[in-house]
Scaffold this active site. Structure first.
Site, short mmCIF file in Angstrom:
data_model
loop_
_atom_site.label_atom_id
_atom_site.label_comp_id
_atom_site.label_asym_id
_atom_site.label_seq_id
_atom_site.Cartn_x
_atom_site.Cartn_y
_atom_site.Cartn_z
N HIS A 192 -22.21 -150.88 -14.48
CA HIS A 192 -20.90 -149.92 -14.97
C HIS A 192 -21.17 -148.53 -15.53
O HIS A 192 -20.59 -147.67 -15.58
CB HIS A 192 -19.98 -150.65 -15.79
N CYS A 193 -22.61 -148.25 -15.63
CA CYS A 193 -23.21 -147.02 -16.17
C CYS A 193 -23.46 -146.11 -15.21
O CYS A 193 -23.76 -146.34 -14.03
CB CYS A 193 -24.64 -147.34 -16.85
N ASP A 194 -22.63 -144.64 -15.47
CA ASP A 194 -22.75 -143.75 -14.47
C ASP A 194 -24.08 -143.18 -14.19
O ASP A 194 -24.55 -142.82 -12.94
CB ASP A 194 -21.90 -142.58 -15.19
N LYS A 240 -25.52 -145.62 -11.61
CA LYS A 240 -24.91 -145.39 -10.42
C LYS A 240 -25.48 -144.42 -9.42
O LYS A 240 -25.60 -144.52 -8.34
CB LYS A 240 -23.11 -145.22 -10.61
#
Length: 115
Positions: A9-11, A14
């Protein structure tokens, strides 16, 4: 296949995964939150990047650490805290074969994978 260490879920993770996909580089995610990390891998990462660079001081986990832990952090204590709370590890990390990357920087990824 490249293993990317991070949190799904870490930008920033991603962005790295999207870059690898766009450049047709086979990869898989090792999610710290789900799988944790082993001490051997953590020692390798520390040897490559230094313990200070492994600690993500922008994370919620860092903000939730006690002031005493933050003030007395050393290589040994940092590695223990990182092992116990892997969400404190900066991400993403690629540490495989001749590749060693921490964080995501397009120019670094291009230099590493397109060389």
């Amino acid at each position: 296949m490249i293993t990317v260490y991070g949190i799904k879920h870490c930008d920033t993770v991603k962005k790295a995964l999207n870059w690898l996909t766009a450049n047709n580089i086979a990869h898989q995610l090792h999610d710290y939150r789900v799988t944790g990390v082993d001490k051997h891998w953590l020692a390798q990462a520390e040897a490559q990047f230094g313990w200070e660079n492994l600690v993500n001081k922008r994370s919620t986990t860092w903000r939730n650490l006690s002031d005493e832990v933050k003030a007395t952090l050393s290589k040994q204590s940092a590695l223990e805290v990182l092992f116990e709370q892997p969400t404190l590890i900066k991400r993403p990390i690629i540490l495989q074969d001749d590749k060693a990357l921490i964080g995501f920087n397009v120019k670094e990824y291009e230099a590493c994978f397109k060389a």
